[in-house]
Design an enzyme around this catalytic site. Sequence first.
Site, PDB file in Angstrom:
ATOM      1  N   LYS A  89       0.875  -1.152   0.180  1.00 34.36           N
ATOM      2  CA  LYS A  89       0.050  -0.137   0.105  1.00 34.36           C
ATOM      3  C   LYS A  89       0.903   1.193   0.047  1.00 34.36           C
ATOM      4  O   LYS A  89       1.793   1.275   0.899  1.00 34.36           O
ATOM      5  CB  LYS A  89      -0.906  -0.173   1.293  1.00 34.36           C
ATOM      6  N   ASP A  97      -2.172  10.333  -6.193  1.00 32.54           N
ATOM      7  CA  ASP A  97      -0.825  10.028  -6.587  1.00 32.54           C
ATOM      8  C   ASP A  97      -0.206   8.655  -6.428  1.00 32.54           C
ATOM      9  O   ASP A  97       0.842   8.299  -6.555  1.00 32.54           O
ATOM     10  CB  ASP A  97       0.242  11.000  -5.974  1.00 32.54           C
ATOM     11  N   ASP A 138     -16.751  -0.308  -0.268  1.00 34.90           N
ATOM     12  CA  ASP A 138     -15.435  -0.669  -0.613  1.00 34.90           C
ATOM     13  C   ASP A 138     -14.420  -1.008   0.372  1.00 34.90           C
ATOM     14  O   ASP A 138     -13.478  -1.547   0.106  1.00 34.90           O
ATOM     15  CB  ASP A 138     -14.956   0.080  -1.625  1.00 34.90           C
TER      16      ASP A 138
HETATM   17  C1  LIG Z   1     -12.187   3.487   2.049  1.00 30.32           C
HETATM   18  O1  LIG Z   1     -12.859   3.634   0.850  1.00 30.32           O
HETATM   19  C2  LIG Z   1     -12.756   5.061   0.610  1.00 30.32           C
HETATM   20  C3  LIG Z   1     -13.483   4.938  -0.796  1.00 30.32           C
HETATM   21  O2  LIG Z   1     -15.042   4.772  -0.298  1.00 30.32           O
HETATM   22  C4  LIG Z   1     -11.347   5.268   0.027  1.00 30.32           C
HETATM   23  O3  LIG Z   1     -11.207   6.627  -0.589  1.00 30.32           O
HETATM   24  C5  LIG Z   1     -10.512   5.314   1.207  1.00 30.32           C
HETATM   25  O4  LIG Z   1      -9.343   5.302   0.821  1.00 30.32           O
HETATM   26  C6  LIG Z   1     -10.854   3.792   1.761  1.00 30.32           C
HETATM   27  N1  LIG Z   1      -9.868   3.977   3.033  1.00 30.32           N
HETATM   28  C7  LIG Z   1      -8.745   3.398   3.253  1.00 30.32           C
HETATM   29  C8  LIG Z   1      -8.119   3.799   4.368  1.00 30.32           C
HETATM   30  O5  LIG Z   1      -8.470   2.774   2.409  1.00 30.32           O
END
Ligand SMILES: *[C@@H]1O[C@H](CO)[C@@H](O)[C@H](O)[C@H]1NC(C)=O
Length: 584
Positions: free
Chosen positions: A191, A203, A338
């Site tokens: 990540k 980005d 998501d």
């Molecule tokens: C959770 O989901 C949102 C979109 O719904 C996304 O922008 C966000 O990055 C996600 N959170 C994480 C911590 O990945």
Amino acid sequence: MWGIYRALVFALVAASSFTPVRVLEFCQSTDPDCHSHDTASDVQPSPEAVKSRWSRNVSNVIHDLDEFKVSCKKLMEAFPLDEVDGNFVRTVKNCLFSKSFPTPLKGPLRLAAVSKDVIEGILDLDMALTQSDDFLQYVSGGKLLPGSEPLAHRYGGHQFGYWAGQLGDGRAHFLGQYSNRKGEIWELQLKGSGKTPYSRSGDGRAVIRSSVREFLCSEAMHFLGVPTSRAASLIVSEEPVVRDQFYNGNMKTERGAVVLRLAKSWFRIGSLEILAQSGEIDLLRTLLNFIIGEHFSHISSSDPDKYLVFYSTVVNETAHLIAQWMSVGFAHGVCNTDNFSLLSITIDYGPFGFMEPYDPNFVPNTSDDEGRYSVGAQAQVGMFNLEKLLAALSPVLTVKQQKQAKIILKGYADLYHMRIHQIFKAKLGLLGEDEDDSDLIAFLLKMMEDTRADFTMTFRQLSEVSAEQLHDMNFTQMWALDDLSTHEHFSDWLNMYLLRLSRQQNDTDLDRQQRMTNVNPRYVLRNWMAEAAIRKAEMNDFSEVELLHHILSSPFVTQETAEEAGYAARPPLWAKRLKVSCSS
Ligand SMILES: *[C@@H]1O[C@H](CO)[C@@H](O)[C@H](O)[C@H]1NC(C)=O
Ligand SMILES: *[C@@H]1O[C@H](CO)[C@@H](O)[C@H](O)[C@H]1NC(C)=O
Ligand SMILES: *[C@@H]1O[C@H](CO)[C@@H](O)[C@H](O)[C@H]1NC(C)=O
Ligand SMILES: *[C@@H]1O[C@H](CO)[C@@H](O)[C@H](O)[C@H]1NC(C)=O
Ligand SMILES: *[C@@H]1O[C@H](CO)[C@@H](O)[C@H](O)[C@H]1NC(C)=O
Ligand SMILES: *[C@@H]1O[C@H](CO)[C@@H](O)[C@H](O)[C@H]1NC(C)=O
């Protein structure tokens, strides 16, 4: 007096629109299910065991990184791939994955944290390897692991209540599956590893701040016994990344970081939703069959009701997961579809927070003005997300099955309430079932809310205090109980509680204390603790990240270093002024 509280049902810890649960005789001490999910804490390790976990010598580990192989075959053979190559942003159709290479971080790279438990226990690797330059490269996207064909996953989702269309891994890369020596299969993901076709305006990077939080919290949740993705390593770089930390127009240059994280599967509710929404029903069926085949071994592939059974399993497990979040006061912060795993594990750590003073309206994301994702709203949001899951499944369900699925969804509230009831009874050390138990719990929570008593420490101190001290209301050095005891009805509640405990046959005060300290953690990742560690990490001092990681690996055991650091003490005054930094 008591009448006021009788009206207070479990809605205090749940969503207000839920019907109150009847008190059921569902958890007898002989019922194995009562304890099956009761966390890693069932057996509390001694301080010696805690030490040896950190110095244990594991034989049979891999000593050469070239021997560490991952595979992408299973996913690549099961699903069609995006026919277009390259990391430019686009709308993708008729596939679940796009090939996408990580963008290496600009060095020098530093290993800021590593989880021995994951490195040795899941990845079978010798810890010594984590000190090598190769390791830094592999876990930051600079080099590809043998067998890796990195992919970005296409998914969609409902964000803050509305369908948001195509989302997808905007800064994450799936590296491959690893089959470990225990026979488990884990999916490795980076990540913060750069742009993908799903980066939208982003980005593809993650900053040190958000990466430290994800690393620490996912590991902490695991040791609290809450199902979660895991984190293996945290690499920080010198690459500048510009972020608007509080979404208020104040841009700040931070540094890029990459976390290597693991889950048995990264599929989300949104993985199914995008296929249903774009009418890709064959692929929807393929994905469902794949998930069921790989992860739901109790469901037969020839069962005509298999999708229904799958749904019912996810409904139940999601109710259980959110109940477990509530048991430790965890607020996820962004419960969009998501960010909700189909395996019902906690994923995507963003603006999460652990509730300190008990408050169902606690919202960790300071920009979430409406409190949509407050800690107390999570159960309701879980139900909303399960409704969206049902909508995504509908194209492959018969009309009759759709009706049955709606009935299953209706059962969600009861499943949730039963689990919450079970958990809070255990938190109070109650055995068996008494008709007043729900009231006893609701009454306590109401007093906690009124006095803003600390959630974690109130339960912990109730676990540590002896019945005699309780009786005398001797709360020397028990700051949370001291706060709670200022409530005008505290002594009424206390009398009820002591009476309830005294009726427990075959129980001793020591047994009660031990049961309770096994389920009520002494340390959770409070925002101020994370913040102090982040400030140092941003200056390349990772000592506090390491200290927190170590302490939170045994959250139920009192530890000297943690006490010295004040992690169980009343939070420092500066903690009150902190805001959660949202952008990641
Ligand atoms: C959770 O989901 C949102 C979109 O719904 C996304 O922008 C966000 O990055 C996600 N959170 C994480 C911590 O990945
Ligand atoms: C621990 O393992 C290393 C190899 O990884 C070995 O060299 C060492 O002798 C072992 N130590 C003990 C106490 O077994
Ligand atoms: C619901 O999920 C929990 C937690 O995984 C499990 O222990 C329990 O057996 C499940 N109940 C049903 C009815 O499937
Ligand atoms: C926090 O909430 C705001 C307002 O709803 C939202 O726009 C933002 O995306 C949230 N932050 C994160 C990291 O999801
Ligand atoms: C209160 O409890 C502590 C033990 O935690 C004991 O040392 C002290 O004497 C008690 N005080 C009173 C007034 O009983
Ligand atoms: C207490 O223990 C005795 C003997 O082990 C047993 O017969 C009895 O059923 C137990 N009572 C309760 C309430 O568990």
